[in-house]
Design an enzyme around this catalytic site. Structure first.
Site, PDB file in Angstrom:
ATOM      1  CD1 TRP A  69      -2.666   1.623   0.534  1.00 30.91           C
ATOM      2  CD2 TRP A  69      -2.003   1.839   2.669  1.00 30.91           C
ATOM      3  NE1 TRP A  69      -3.388   2.645   1.099  1.00 30.91           N
ATOM      4  CE2 TRP A  69      -3.000   2.792   2.406  1.00 30.91           C
ATOM      5  CE3 TRP A  69      -1.450   1.782   3.950  1.00 30.91           C
ATOM      6  CZ2 TRP A  69      -3.447   3.693   3.371  1.00 30.91           C
ATOM      7  CZ3 TRP A  69      -1.894   2.666   4.918  1.00 30.91           C
ATOM      8  CH2 TRP A  69      -2.882   3.616   4.626  1.00 30.91           C
ATOM      9  CG  ASP A 150      -2.091  -2.794   7.377  1.00 30.00           C
ATOM     10  OD1 ASP A 150      -3.195  -2.658   7.928  1.00 30.00           O
ATOM     11  OD2 ASP A 150      -1.704  -2.070   6.437  1.00 30.00           O
ATOM     12  CE  LYS A 186     -10.140   0.314   3.168  1.00 31.11           C
ATOM     13  NZ  LYS A 186      -9.002   0.806   3.956  1.00 31.11           N
TER      14      LYS A 186
HETATM   15  C1  LIG Z   1      -3.157  -2.296   3.340  1.00 31.50           C
HETATM   16  C2  LIG Z   1      -3.830  -1.136   3.973  1.00 31.50           C
HETATM   17  N1  LIG Z   1      -3.521  -0.795   5.222  1.00 31.50           N
HETATM   18  C3  LIG Z   1      -4.103   0.241   5.833  1.00 31.50           C
HETATM   19  C4  LIG Z   1      -5.039   1.004   5.183  1.00 31.50           C
HETATM   20  C5  LIG Z   1      -5.617   2.173   5.913  1.00 31.50           C
HETATM   21  O1  LIG Z   1      -6.909   2.000   6.278  1.00 31.50           O
HETATM   22  P1  LIG Z   1      -7.761   3.124   6.994  1.00 31.50           P
HETATM   23  O2  LIG Z   1      -8.609   3.738   5.946  1.00 31.50           O
HETATM   24  O3  LIG Z   1      -8.523   2.375   7.990  1.00 31.50           O
HETATM   25  O4  LIG Z   1      -6.840   4.121   7.581  1.00 31.50           O
HETATM   26  C6  LIG Z   1      -5.411   0.697   3.878  1.00 31.50           C
HETATM   27  C7  LIG Z   1      -6.401   1.497   3.190  1.00 31.50           C
HETATM   28  O5  LIG Z   1      -6.516   1.597   2.007  1.00 31.50           O
HETATM   29  C8  LIG Z   1      -4.786  -0.408   3.256  1.00 31.50           C
HETATM   30  O6  LIG Z   1      -5.078  -0.761   2.002  1.00 31.50           O
END
Ligand SMILES: Cc1ncc(COP(=O)(O)O)c(C=O)c1O
Length: 340
Positions: A69, A150, A186
């Protein structure tokens, strides 16, 4: 610990599953070895975990998968850690570069932090199998690396919260330390509420309570307190068995719809005779498909078909519907045959 959160089981299947995960997770919870702190969604949980490690952990190198990400390197660098990469994706097979992953983690300095996507890897949609996770776990423990999970898509990979939490639970069950950043953006549709949690699994209750007071000192000057509203929605759902069951059914519905979009897109490309092997579309997991389309093909699809995706060829399957699949398939077909 949030990945084990839930409600009392009712049916015999639920009871069997409950006994299974309770056996794995309860010791750590019962022994008060887990510190959990509410954070600002997944991103905030990663950042707080990163800052805590930069302040108090002896090793400042964090290994993140390549690719990952896009925000991961920025989050951890800003937190004061130094980012290195481990091989993860093999473009040739459009699958996991398992050998490369083992080699890179095997060469990491003792104590290094390793970021692992708990499930539904973003952007590739490629997850290790259970056997591969077990190999990774053994390597991480034998090299005394520190796993940092994560968990941004629990429930989105398989449609089951339990199945998607399995890799995390494997590490918790072995009694070693790990960190887990959990997002409810999500899987509970609470993106705008920024609800998440950082759990730090320690080896003893004494360490966990010291860790808790230090994590609070990281949070206090950063944003003082997290907002209350979204977290109360989560707490209400997790504590009420009817709401919890409804949530798991809806989550499964979302995951199944994404899987069905994968099949529809794959079938549409087959029907058009689009050159190449597109089986990765149905093999990959979670919200994203790493199509294998290159930057020029992506730019062509944007210009000619008004299809917008990241330049690395990643598409969000959740954004597709039966109505839009044919248009996407036409665009991919045109992009691929035009470049051929
Ligand atoms: C792999 C990954 N980690 C963390 C996040 C962050 O999520 P949040 O929107 O809850 O901050 C995302 C969001 O796209 C993600 O794809």
């Amino acid at each position: 610990m949030i990945p084990c959160g839930g409600t009392l089981p009712r049916t015999s299947t639920q009871r069997r599953r409950f006994v299974h995960w309770a056996a794995l997770c309860f010791p750590a919870i019962q022994e008060n070895r887990i510190t959990t702190i509410q954070c600002l969604s997944g991103t905030g949980s990663l950042r707080v975990g990163g800052e805590f490690l930069a302040k108090h952990y002896h090793q400042h190198i964090i290994y993140i998968p390549k690719p990952t990400w896009g925000n991961h390197p920025k989050v951890f660098t800003s937190a004061g850690l130094s980012v290195e990469y481990y091989r993860y994706y093999d473009p040739a097979s459009r699958g996991l570069d398992f050998q490369g992953l083992l080699e890179d983690l095997g060469a990491a300095p003792s104590g290094a932090i390793v970021l692992l996507h708990a499930c539904a890897h973003n952007p590739t949609g490629v997850d290790p199998t259970t056997e591969q996770w077990e190999h990774i776990r053994q390597l991480i423990r034998s090299k005394q690396l520190l796993p940092f999970f994560d968990s941004a898509y629990q429930g989105f990979a398989s449609g089951s919260l339990d199945a998607d939490a399995h890799p995390v639970r494997m590490f918790v069950a072995d009694g070693g330390e790990c960190l887990i950043a959990q997002s409810y953006a999500k899987n509970l549709g609470l993106y705008g509420e920024r609800v998440g949690a950082l759990s730090i699994v320690c080896k003893s209750a004494d360490v966990a309570s010291k860790v808790e007071s230090q994590v609070k000192l990281v949070v206090r000057p950063m944003y003082s307190n997290p907002p209350i509203h979204g977290a109360s929605i989560v707490a209400t759902i997790l504590k009420n068995s009817e709401m919890y069951n409804e949530w798991t059914i809806e989550l499964k519905g979302m995951a199944d719809r994404i899987i069905s979009m994968r099949h529809q897109l794959y079938d549409a490309l087959q029907a058009r005779g689009t050159p190449g092997d597109w089986s990765h579309i149905i093999k990959q997991i979670g919200m994203f498909t790493f199509t294998g389309l290159n930057t020029e093909q992506v730019a062509f699809m944007t210009k000619e078909y008004h299809i917008y995706m990241t330049s690395d060829g990643r598409i969000s399957m959740a954004g597709l519907s039966s109505k839009t699949v044919p248009h996407l398939a036409d665009a991919i077909h045109a992009a691929v045959t035009r470049a051929a």
